[in-house]
Design an enzyme around this catalytic site. Sequence first.
Site, PDB file in Angstrom:
ATOM      1  CE  LYS A 282      94.213   1.553 -44.393  1.00  0.00           C
ATOM      2  NZ  LYS A 282      94.034   0.688 -44.004  1.00  0.00           N
TER       3      LYS A 282
ATOM      4  N   GLY B 291      87.264   1.281 -44.510  1.00  0.00           N
ATOM      5  CA  GLY B 291      86.269   0.707 -43.767  1.00  0.00           C
ATOM      6  C   GLY B 291      85.425  -1.246 -44.068  1.00  0.00           C
TER       7      GLY B 291
ATOM      8  CB  SER C  80      94.013   5.546 -43.675  1.00  0.00           C
ATOM      9  OG  SER C  80      93.128   3.778 -43.230  1.00  0.00           O
TER      10      SER C  80
HETATM   11  N1  LIG Z   1      85.453  -1.517 -36.322  1.00  0.00           N
HETATM   12  C1  LIG Z   1      86.425  -0.995 -36.666  1.00  0.00           C
HETATM   13  N2  LIG Z   1      87.493  -1.723 -36.104  1.00  0.00           N
HETATM   14  C2  LIG Z   1      88.352  -1.015 -36.949  1.00  0.00           C
HETATM   15  N3  LIG Z   1      88.312  -0.136 -37.979  1.00  0.00           N
HETATM   16  C3  LIG Z   1      87.392   0.318 -38.932  1.00  0.00           C
HETATM   17  C4  LIG Z   1      86.067  -0.464 -37.936  1.00  0.00           C
HETATM   18  N4  LIG Z   1      85.161  -0.197 -38.535  1.00  0.00           N
HETATM   19  C5  LIG Z   1      85.806   0.677 -39.654  1.00  0.00           C
HETATM   20  N5  LIG Z   1      87.157   0.882 -39.720  1.00  0.00           N
HETATM   21  C6  LIG Z   1      87.713   1.844 -40.254  1.00  0.00           C
HETATM   22  O1  LIG Z   1      88.576   0.635 -41.753  1.00  0.00           O
HETATM   23  C7  LIG Z   1      89.303   0.934 -42.219  1.00  0.00           C
HETATM   24  C8  LIG Z   1      90.339   0.079 -42.791  1.00  0.00           C
HETATM   25  O2  LIG Z   1      90.108   0.452 -43.564  1.00  0.00           O
HETATM   26  P1  LIG Z   1      89.755  -0.567 -45.494  1.00  0.00           P
HETATM   27  O3  LIG Z   1      89.486  -2.427 -43.982  1.00  0.00           O
HETATM   28  O4  LIG Z   1      89.107  -0.854 -46.080  1.00  0.00           O
HETATM   29  O5  LIG Z   1      91.412  -1.384 -45.707  1.00  0.00           O
HETATM   30  S1  LIG Z   1      91.670  -1.691 -45.958  1.00  0.00           S
HETATM   31  O6  LIG Z   1      91.639  -0.913 -47.764  1.00  0.00           O
HETATM   32  O7  LIG Z   1      91.210  -3.140 -46.518  1.00  0.00           O
HETATM   33  O8  LIG Z   1      93.829  -1.403 -46.163  1.00  0.00           O
HETATM   34  C9  LIG Z   1      89.695   1.822 -40.350  1.00  0.00           C
HETATM   35  O9  LIG Z   1      90.666   2.752 -40.826  1.00  0.00           O
HETATM   36  P2  LIG Z   1      92.602   3.102 -39.919  1.00  0.00           P
HETATM   37  O10 LIG Z   1      91.816   3.796 -38.793  1.00  0.00           O
HETATM   38  O11 LIG Z   1      92.693   4.259 -40.853  1.00  0.00           O
HETATM   39  O12 LIG Z   1      93.023   2.243 -40.040  1.00  0.00           O
HETATM   40  C10 LIG Z   1      88.965   2.467 -39.689  1.00  0.00           C
HETATM   41  O13 LIG Z   1      88.437   3.645 -40.052  1.00  0.00           O
END
Ligand SMILES: Nc1ncnc2c1ncn2[C@@H]1O[C@H](COP(=O)(O)OS(=O)(=O)O)[C@@H](OP(=O)(O)O)[C@H]1O
Length: 390
Positions: A142, A144, A233
């Site tokens: 969560k 990124g 998140s």
């Molecule tokens: N470009 C772009 N588009 C969408 N999301 C973005 C991006 N860059 C960073 N993030 C951040 O990524 C968060 C999700 O983290 P993860 O990919 O590590 O999640 S997971 O653990 O794989 O489920 C996600 O968290 P949430 O917004 O809470 O969903 C985002 O903060």
Amino acid sequence: MIAFIKLLRRTINSFLTSLVFFAILAVAVLMWGISTHMSVRNIGKLNAMKRSSGNDDANSYIETPSTTEMETSLPVRKEVDNSFTHSQFVPDKSEQQDINAPEEKTQNKGLNLRSRQEYFIPPPDDVPVRRFPQAVIIGFGKCGTRAMLTFLSLHPYIVIHHEEVHFYTDDKLYAKGYKWYLNQMPFSYSNQVTMEKSPDYVCSNRARQEIAEHFPDCKLIVLVRNPVVRIVSAFLQRFRFKETTQRPPMNVMYMNTKTNEFNPNASAVDVGIFHKHLSPWLRTFSRDNILVVSDEDLTTDPLSVLKRAEKFLNIPPMLNEDNFYYNETSGFYCCRRYSTDEQPRCMNINKGWKHPELPADDEKMLYDFYRPHNKKLFKLLNETYNWEKT
Ligand SMILES: Nc1ncnc2c1ncn2[C@@H]1O[C@H](COP(=O)(O)OS(=O)(=O)O)[C@@H](OP(=O)(O)O)[C@H]1O
């Protein structure tokens, strides 16, 4: 005598008939065998093609559930088969993939970005083979990790495994051994970097010990984020598909619901104590082999983060501002590989949901809890992030 000749002719006839029958049968069995073998090979090839081409449709990404579940105790070590070298896995000519070929088809006119085809030069006579990851995004869930991997995959010198592997953290997969792990990886040339991401590795002693033992030069990428926001998140990841009215209160993530007391051992809380999980990695690996990136930087300025990553991974600087496109509606960057005419690809619908607000008292309690831990992290990394409530 005539009767004898008739009998002889009948015997010869039936012998010849059986011979023809068995010959037809043998040919049929042979053809069936060949076609089965071919289709198995083709399925294998197709799968390998899909993997190596990087099925890049961002909406097709599959997230393994509960990536944020942590594993802090050292599991019993199982015997794994390490008795092989890369060279044993060089496929024969017919199995070799042109790893650039599927990408070629997706190029469109008006190329104004650097394409793989144009800028990636495989070493002469090099053969694409599966390789163990030379770089791994080890956490934190969560924070990124998906966006980071997706953006890195735009680079022609990076080849990624799209799905999370969880090799070290899933006992069943770990028991399959390194040969299995290698077979998950896409084909790559020797001057490309193979990457995977499994965000729970960072909390796993086994992941750290195994990577250190077998791949001591592996580059590790770690994403961190305001740990309070990370909890929200993680809450959404678990309950986003429930109607808002059907969702439990957010405190299920950080309270002991029986005693109604704060629970620092709750998985969602513990993961955010980043210094605790990162310290052992920093003790085990050279600091030069660990890149720490904040989700806040990745969200607001992906290009700068990717420039740092290119340096860290020792690959030619190739990504530029045209690779990124800010989506006003979602508030996140999307990406394009070849052309600014290209439909930008965004992260899938699991990301970027509007965060619900934490109850004010709980929010204060969580910020107070994490403040000293964040300080320890900043000291450890010699870097500070603005993780106070804004
Ligand atoms: N470009 C772009 N588009 C969408 N999301 C973005 C991006 N860059 C960073 N993030 C951040 O990524 C968060 C999700 O983290 P993860 O990919 O590590 O999640 S997971 O653990 O794989 O489920 C996600 O968290 P949430 O917004 O809470 O969903 C985002 O903060």
